[in-house]
Design an enzyme around this catalytic site. Structure first.
Site, PDB file in Angstrom:
ATOM      1  CE  LYS A 217      -3.903   1.893   2.693  1.00  0.00           C
ATOM      2  NZ  LYS A 217      -4.780   1.615   3.862  1.00  0.00           N
TER       3      LYS A 217
ATOM      4  CB  SER B 272      -7.869   3.367   2.927  1.00  0.00           C
ATOM      5  OG  SER B 272      -7.041   2.803   3.929  1.00  0.00           O
TER       6      SER B 272
ATOM      7  CB  SER C  11      -8.286   0.244   5.680  1.00  0.00           C
ATOM      8  OG  SER C  11      -8.997   1.451   5.866  1.00  0.00           O
TER       9      SER C  11
END
Length: 556
Positions: free
Chosen positions: A53, A127, A151
């Site tokens: 990420k 996210s 998330s």
């Protein structure tokens, strides 16, 4: 398959799926191939492909948190990335996310919404949207996300993945752009619990550079009990679920008995009330502390929803923040009481699977609903593992999660594996190995002393051919293991947290004790022994080869 072969297949798969919105930065294929060729094949994660990420530093790639103007070039890997690389993992690139890790939808990025891997009309969840989708599309073996409000779990639910969210601090956040610094956790996505647990176990461990990092306590439980018990919410606590998810959750609960899990219906409403504080309370001020000053400059290509949330987070007062902390402490106390007698909570991961268009029409309302069951977890310092539950009647994915108190990571992982029908996986690979040969064997009267200490059954073993076994004539019946014999004695091996070994020893009645025992494979472990005078007064039963065979011969 070699690491080089795996890299070639991954880049071929990237071209096949043609999903550019998954990635913010992708490493050059030749660079990754060269790294793969240099790996030692005996490394624990040899050739495992990882997506990261883009709020987690990877040396050689910019960190942007999905905001181009925020971009910087890290001089070194985040601690978690460095640990994975040292174990043989290969990073392919940086993945898209809800900007500054603010959202559960996967649509709040200037790089575009990350579409669901198999239903492009729907959201992938955020996210950590790009990370989960890279796994779901079969590009990488695992992906790193972060989880503040859910998330690392909501995208797992939508993609039928496993998402492990550890106890806060177990995985250091050095080199991670904060969202809410006290409530952020690095997470792992994978197709199964064993793969996710293997990667998570490599990342866990304190880091002097992260003052919030933590170690396993000396009393950490190393296993769920043989027949665990979970709490499931009352119907009135499930009103946020869409009808399809409500039905799927009911069928998941119905299947618990067959999975070997008992359950009680419990009131989780105080936990749901606490969850609201993550965005609607003063704790949201942590989001402003993270990136608020940067967004206030007006230089950023900011997602409007993210900007509204972060800049709005500068208004809470200090006394309101203190009041929220007191409210959270009360909720944490309630959670501890609620879990007394339970091994965890089984909850829906999220409430519905919306389309991208629906989220764009109602970005705040849908996002708030999606975090109904996830938001409280980090606020209350809890561990969680998300796994697929029973699918909806239409065959769509539906996810559940097992939640437990801080440092119950192995217990909730064991429970999640049972729910998902996965093979057992280990995330806490430390402790003291203890050999039992008598009344503490499975199915015998004192085995509960191991279970209540969270000991993990490692398997059936036998000693080297240097021992003898005697019946001590006690009540309940138990044997004594004695050195200086000429036979191999059967037993069972358990792993126990260090502090529990002391309480175990203190509870042993005379003439029993613990001492070093050599196994048939040459390993030395701690095992049950007995005093020499007691052994001389007992009945030699060495010929049976073990206590279980001796008791069966007696019809017991």
């Amino acid at each position: 398959m070699t690491a080089t072969d795996r890299v070639l297949l991954a880049y071929k798969r990237i071209a096949e799926v043609d999903r550019p919105e998954v990635w913010i930065a992708l490493r050059d294929e030749a660079e990754v191939l060269a790294e793969a060729a240099s790996l030692a094949e005996d490394l624990p994660l040899y050739g495992m492909l990882v997506a990261v990420k883009d709020n987690i530093d990877v040396a050689g790639l910019p960190t942007t948190a999905a905001c181009p103007e925020f971009s910087y070039d890290p001089a070194e890997d985040a601690t978690v990335v460095a640990r994975l690389r040292a174990a043989g993992a290969l990073v392919l690139g940086k993945t898209n996310l809800d900007q500054f890790a603010t959202g559960l939808v996967g649509t709040r990025s200037p790089h575009g919404a990350v579409r669901h891997a198999h239903d492009p009309e729907k959201i992938s969840g955020g996210s950590s949207s790009g990370s989960a989708t890279a796994v779901a599309l079969g590009i990488v073996d695992v992906a790193l996300g972060t989880d503040t409000a859910g998330s690392g779990r909501v995208p797992a639910a939508f993609a039928s993945l496993v998402g492990i969210k550890p106890t806060l601090g177990l995985v250091p956040n050095t080199g991670v752009v904060p969202a809410c610094v006290d409530y952020d956790a690095v997470t792992v996505f994978a197709d199964d619990t064993a793969t996710a647990a293997t990667v998570m176990s490599v990342m866990i461990g304190p880091d002097a550079a992260d003052p919030r990092s933590r170690s396993w306590p000396a009393t950490v439980p190393l296993a769920a009990p043989p027949r665990p018990r979970v709490g499931v919410p009352r119907l009135e606590d499930l009103v946020a679920l869409c009808p399809e998810y409500a039905e799927a959750f009911a069928r998941t609960v119905t299947g618990l008995d067959a999975a070997g899990i008992d359950h009680d219906v419990v009131d989780i409403s105080p936990l749901l009330d606490a969850a609201v504080l993550l965005y609607d309370g003063a704790t949201v001020a942590q989001r402003y502390a993270a990136v608020g000053e940067f967004l206030s400059t007006g230089r950023a290509t900011a997602d409007p929803t993210v900007e509204a949330i972060v800049l709005g987070a500068r208004t809470p007062t200090a006394h309101a923040y203190v009041d929220d902390l007191s409210t959270l402490l009360a909720a944490k106390s309630y959670a501890a009481t609620l879990l007394d007698g339970l091994d965890g909570l089984l909850l829906p991961t999220t409430t519905e699977h919306p389309t991208i268009a629906a989220v764009q029409a109602d970005p705040m309302g849908i996002n708030r609903r999606l975090g109904t069951f996830t938001n409280f977890c980090n606020l209350l310092d809890m561990a969680a593992v998300a796994v697929p539950g029973a699918p909806t009647t239409a065959g769509a994915p539906f996810g559940v999660m097992v939640v437990g108190p801080a440092f119950s990571d192995q217990v909730v992982l064991d429970l999640a594996a049972l729910v998902a029908g996965d093979r057992p996986a280990v995330v806490v690979d430390e402790g003291v190995d203890v050999l039992v040969v008598g009344a503490h064997l499975r199915g015998f009267p004192l085995n509960g002393q191991l279970v209540e200490r969270g000991a993990r059954f490692l398997g059936e073993v036998s000693t080297s051919a240097d021992y003898r076994l005697v019946d001590l004539g006690t009540t309940p019946p138990k044997p004594g293991l004695v050195r200086h014999g000429s036979a191999s004695i059967a037993g069972e091996l358990y792993r126990m947290a260090p502090a529990h070994l002391g309480t175990f020893l203190a509870a042993l009645p005379a003439p029993m004790g613990l001492g070093p025992v050599t196994l048939s494979d040459g390993r030395q472990v701690i095992g049950f022994m007995c005093a020499a005078d007691a052994a001389e007064a007992g009945t030699d039963i060495t010929e049976f080869g073990g206590w279980r065979a001796y008791m069966a011969d007696r019809g017991l």
